[in-house]
Scaffold this active site. Structure first.
Site, mmCIF file in Angstrom:
data_model
loop_
_atom_site.group_PDB
_atom_site.id
_atom_site.type_symbol
_atom_site.label_atom_id
_atom_site.label_comp_id
_atom_site.label_asym_id
_atom_site.label_seq_id
_atom_site.Cartn_x
_atom_site.Cartn_y
_atom_site.Cartn_z
ATOM 1 N N PRO A 27 0.832 -1.204 0.000
ATOM 2 C CA PRO A 27 0.000 0.000 0.000
ATOM 3 C C PRO A 27 0.869 1.257 0.000
ATOM 4 O O PRO A 27 1.792 1.379 0.798
ATOM 5 C CB PRO A 27 -0.802 -0.119 1.295
ATOM 6 C CG PRO A 27 -0.083 -1.124 2.134
ATOM 7 C CD PRO A 27 0.635 -2.029 1.189
ATOM 8 N N LEU A 28 0.559 2.181 -0.909
ATOM 9 C CA LEU A 28 1.390 3.383 -1.074
ATOM 10 C C LEU A 28 0.528 4.615 -1.304
ATOM 11 O O LEU A 28 -0.119 4.739 -2.356
ATOM 12 C CB LEU A 28 2.329 3.200 -2.270
ATOM 13 C CG LEU A 28 3.442 2.169 -2.093
ATOM 14 C CD1 LEU A 28 4.013 1.752 -3.445
ATOM 15 C CD2 LEU A 28 4.533 2.691 -1.174
ATOM 16 N N THR A 29 0.494 5.481 -0.342
ATOM 17 C CA THR A 29 -0.192 6.765 -0.481
ATOM 18 C C THR A 29 0.573 7.642 -1.451
ATOM 19 O O THR A 29 1.787 7.798 -1.301
ATOM 20 C CB THR A 29 -0.228 7.459 0.895
ATOM 21 O OG1 THR A 29 -1.035 6.672 1.752
ATOM 22 C CG2 THR A 29 -0.770 8.857 0.802
ATOM 23 N N GLN A 103 -6.864 -0.930 0.579
ATOM 24 C CA GLN A 103 -6.442 -0.770 1.978
ATOM 25 C C GLN A 103 -7.393 0.230 2.633
ATOM 26 O O GLN A 103 -7.452 1.401 2.259
ATOM 27 C CB GLN A 103 -4.994 -0.284 2.121
ATOM 28 C CG GLN A 103 -4.573 -0.395 3.601
ATOM 29 C CD GLN A 103 -3.189 0.141 3.907
ATOM 30 O OE1 GLN A 103 -2.872 1.268 3.550
ATOM 31 N NE2 GLN A 103 -2.373 -0.634 4.604
ATOM 32 N N HIS A 177 -5.937 -1.431 7.473
ATOM 33 C CA HIS A 177 -4.671 -0.772 7.836
ATOM 34 C C HIS A 177 -4.625 -0.670 9.365
ATOM 35 O O HIS A 177 -5.231 0.219 9.951
ATOM 36 C CB HIS A 177 -4.619 0.611 7.195
ATOM 37 C CG HIS A 177 -3.263 1.259 7.235
ATOM 38 N ND1 HIS A 177 -2.202 0.737 7.932
ATOM 39 C CD2 HIS A 177 -2.796 2.386 6.636
ATOM 40 C CE1 HIS A 177 -1.137 1.524 7.769
ATOM 41 N NE2 HIS A 177 -1.474 2.528 6.990
ATOM 42 N N ALA A 179 -1.614 -0.656 10.900
ATOM 43 C CA ALA A 179 -0.176 -0.414 11.079
ATOM 44 C C ALA A 179 0.112 1.084 11.164
ATOM 45 O O ALA A 179 -0.801 1.914 11.135
ATOM 46 C CB ALA A 179 0.579 -1.028 9.897
ATOM 47 N N ASN A 180 1.388 1.393 11.328
ATOM 48 C CA ASN A 180 1.953 2.733 11.110
ATOM 49 C C ASN A 180 1.374 3.852 11.974
ATOM 50 O O ASN A 180 1.446 5.025 11.605
ATOM 51 C CB ASN A 180 1.847 3.128 9.621
ATOM 52 C CG ASN A 180 2.615 2.173 8.728
ATOM 53 O OD1 ASN A 180 3.282 1.268 9.221
ATOM 54 N ND2 ASN A 180 2.522 2.354 7.423
ATOM 55 N N TYR A 182 -1.833 4.573 12.880
ATOM 56 C CA TYR A 182 -3.156 5.152 12.595
ATOM 57 C C TYR A 182 -4.188 4.544 13.547
ATOM 58 O O TYR A 182 -3.833 3.841 14.483
ATOM 59 C CB TYR A 182 -3.471 4.986 11.107
ATOM 60 C CG TYR A 182 -2.428 5.738 10.287
ATOM 61 C CD1 TYR A 182 -2.365 7.137 10.338
ATOM 62 C CD2 TYR A 182 -1.456 5.069 9.552
ATOM 63 C CE1 TYR A 182 -1.376 7.845 9.656
ATOM 64 C CE2 TYR A 182 -0.462 5.767 8.874
ATOM 65 C CZ TYR A 182 -0.432 7.150 8.936
ATOM 66 O OH TYR A 182 0.557 7.847 8.275
ATOM 67 N N ARG A 229 -2.929 -5.459 7.842
ATOM 68 C CA ARG A 229 -1.501 -5.083 7.888
ATOM 69 C C ARG A 229 -1.139 -4.655 9.303
ATOM 70 O O ARG A 229 -1.833 -3.833 9.915
ATOM 71 C CB ARG A 229 -1.230 -3.933 6.934
ATOM 72 C CG ARG A 229 0.179 -3.384 7.085
ATOM 73 C CD ARG A 229 0.499 -2.306 6.075
ATOM 74 N NE ARG A 229 1.404 -2.817 5.086
ATOM 75 C CZ ARG A 229 2.467 -2.141 4.610
ATOM 76 N NH1 ARG A 229 2.740 -0.930 5.032
ATOM 77 N NH2 ARG A 229 3.255 -2.671 3.713
ATOM 78 N N ASN A 237 4.518 7.903 13.429
ATOM 79 C CA ASN A 237 3.528 8.591 14.278
ATOM 80 C C ASN A 237 3.799 8.396 15.776
ATOM 81 O O ASN A 237 2.869 8.330 16.573
ATOM 82 C CB ASN A 237 2.098 8.156 13.941
ATOM 83 C CG ASN A 237 1.622 8.747 12.640
ATOM 84 O OD1 ASN A 237 1.783 9.946 12.416
ATOM 85 N ND2 ASN A 237 1.052 7.933 11.773
HETATM 86 C C1 LIG Z 1 5.395 6.977 -0.588
HETATM 87 C C2 LIG Z 1 4.982 5.977 0.435
HETATM 88 C C3 LIG Z 1 3.647 5.875 0.790
HETATM 89 C C4 LIG Z 1 3.227 4.903 1.711
HETATM 90 N N1 LIG Z 1 1.888 4.771 1.981
HETATM 91 C C5 LIG Z 1 1.459 3.744 2.750
HETATM 92 C C6 LIG Z 1 0.074 3.486 2.919
HETATM 93 O O1 LIG Z 1 -0.794 4.150 2.349
HETATM 94 N N2 LIG Z 1 -0.288 2.448 3.721
HETATM 95 C C7 LIG Z 1 0.647 1.658 4.358
HETATM 96 O O2 LIG Z 1 0.271 0.731 5.060
HETATM 97 N N3 LIG Z 1 1.964 1.879 4.195
HETATM 98 C C8 LIG Z 1 2.396 2.878 3.393
HETATM 99 N N4 LIG Z 1 3.737 3.046 3.157
HETATM 100 C C9 LIG Z 1 4.688 2.025 3.644
HETATM 101 C C10 LIG Z 1 4.951 0.995 2.535
HETATM 102 O O3 LIG Z 1 3.790 0.225 2.258
HETATM 103 C C11 LIG Z 1 6.085 0.029 2.925
HETATM 104 O O4 LIG Z 1 5.756 -0.532 4.167
HETATM 105 C C12 LIG Z 1 7.436 0.719 3.014
HETATM 106 O O5 LIG Z 1 7.710 1.456 1.822
HETATM 107 C C13 LIG Z 1 8.551 -0.308 3.230
HETATM 108 O O6 LIG Z 1 8.594 -1.242 2.171
HETATM 109 P P1 LIG Z 1 9.753 -1.167 1.070
HETATM 110 O O7 LIG Z 1 11.063 -1.323 1.807
HETATM 111 O O8 LIG Z 1 9.476 -2.280 0.113
HETATM 112 O O9 LIG Z 1 9.666 0.194 0.419
HETATM 113 C C14 LIG Z 1 4.179 4.040 2.290
HETATM 114 C C15 LIG Z 1 5.532 4.168 1.958
HETATM 115 C C16 LIG Z 1 5.930 5.112 1.033
HETATM 116 C C17 LIG Z 1 7.390 5.185 0.636
#
Ligand SMILES: Cc1cc2nc3c(=O)[nH]c(=O)nc-3n(C[C@H](O)[C@H](O)[C@H](O)COP(=O)(O)O)c2cc1C
Length: 372
Positions: A27-29, A103, A177, A179-180, A182, A229, A237
């Site tokens: 997942p990537l915002t 997500q 979601h 994780a992270n 939230y 996740r 955070n």
């Molecule tokens: C630009 C960006 C946006 C992200 N957005 C989310 C998100 O929306 N949801 C989430 O659970 N993690 C998000 N993450 C975390 C990534 O899903 C991932 O856990 C993190 O990049 C580590 O994996 P990698 O080493 O393969 O990059 C984001 C990370 C990046 C770099």
């Protein structure tokens, strides 16, 4: 193809989803919609479709209400226009043979008052995030309202409605979601959750909200199309848990007993958001996935800084069932093809365009094989 490489390209059944290979888009915002409406547009259709060769795409975190978003321009899942916008994304990914899960997300207290129009955020606690909000010009975070039991029920209903909307948009399932740092994580971990009612204190109580949301999602999609996740040691955070293993030893069997499609685990990261090494000491990064595998009887997706070599090793040794890639899936829309054909992998990702608008750094990373 060596047997280690071919492991990456075997099908795998994750709940109701049959993945054609073991590569998952994490997942990537990316904040590419109009911040006024959060409606997925043609750019999102193009971006997600470019990645249809992955076994599964997990979308950016998608908010269930206006108050639940701290990333201006994230695509939501609460308005009819958003549902119709996502439907175009999903239909396009499906037409290329891909699978896509939404997500589903609430940011909880990780939001500033300028982002909520002055309304108090909600959380398990009434304490604000201590740092500054990068996504709101480094403003302070808002002081949250500690959710009442009625408030908790209302948020669960919003998650359920979000899942109903995701189903209408045609998604193959939803990933919660949790994780992270939230909202769900703000209940799970004792560094934030300071409640004294049945949603705080013991690991059973701190897991209650998460499991109630999971059950609401299951009531819409069925358990084999619901995933979660977790980032038990992540510090994004300003999160912390004094004893992540005890939490996991309760939570993971509870999730397993529901027969979810998979659990995606993000280990302690090396990026700027996991800005303290404390988490890495709690569950060692090197053995994190082995430890998770022992805890988790169902399907496991491994995430964070996993190389292709690691992936081969993990799959050969049954340490996980698939790997999700964040930054590598940004800079390599066709990562599975690159690995399969021995094409060069693009390790140069432009961080300055992670959270900007437009095609630059979003849909303009080239494909190695232009005919795909
Ligand atoms: C630009 C960006 C946006 C992200 N957005 C989310 C998100 O929306 N949801 C989430 O659970 N993690 C998000 N993450 C975390 C990534 O899903 C991932 O856990 C993190 O990049 C580590 O994996 P990698 O080493 O393969 O990059 C984001 C990370 C990046 C770099």
């Amino acid at each position: 193809m060596s047997s280690q490489i071919s492991n990456l390209f075997t099908e795998v059944q994750l709940g109701a989803l049959k993945l054609k290979n073991r590569f998952v888009v994490a997942p990537l915002t990316r904040q590419r919609t109009n911040p006024d409406d959060g409606v997925p547009n043609d750019l999102l259709v193009e971006y997600y479709t470019q990645r249809a060769s992955f076994g599964l795409i997990i979308t950016e975190c998608s908010q269930i209400s206006p108050l639940s978003n701290c990333f201006p321009g994230s695509a939501g899942i609460f308005s009819e226009e958003q549902v119709q916008g996502w439907k175009k994304v999903v239909d396009s990914v499906h037409s290329k043979g891909g699978l896509i899960m939404l997500q589903i997300w609430h940011c909880g207290r990780a939001v500033s008052l300028s982002q909520t129009g002055g309304k108090a955020p909600i959380s398990s606690t009434d304490k604000p995030v201590p740092g500054k909000n990068y996504f709101a010009n480094n403003e302070e975070y808002g002081k949250p309202e500690r959710l009442t039991k009625e408030g908790i029920q209302q948020v669960i209903n919003e998650f359920k409605q979000g899942a109903i909307n995701a189903k209408r948009a045609g998604f193959d399932g939803v990933e919660l979601h949790a994780a992270n740092g939230y909202l769900v994580d703000q209940f799970l971990r004792d560094g934030v959750n300071d409640r004294t009612d049945e949603y705080g204190g013991s690991v059973e109580n701190r897991s209650r909200f998460c499991l109630e949301v999971i059950d609401a999602l299951i009531s819409v999609f069925g358990s084999d199309r619901v995933a979660i996740r977790l980032s038990p040691t992540g510090r994004n955070n300003y999160m912390f848990d004094s004893d992540p293993m005890s939490l996991l030893q309760y939570l993971i069997p509870q999730l397993d007993s529901r027969g979810l499609a998979f659990i995606e685990v993000k280990r302690h990261g090396v990026n700027q958001w996991d800005d303290s090494s404390d988490g890495a000491k709690q569950i060692p990064t090197e053995t994190f996935f082995e430890i998770m595998r022992k805890l988790c009887k169902g399907n496991l997706i491994a995430n964070d800084n996993v190389s292709i070599e690691d992936m081969k090793n993990y799959l050969s040794n049954n340490i996980c069932d698939a790997v999700s890639f964040g930054t590598l899936s940004i800079s390599n829309p066709d990562l599975p093809e690159r690995v399969q054909n021995g094409y060069e992998i693009n390790y140069k990702v432009d961080r300055s365009t992670f959270f900007t608008q437009g095609a630059k750094g979003y849909t303009d990373y080239p494909l190695a094989n232009k005919n795909i």
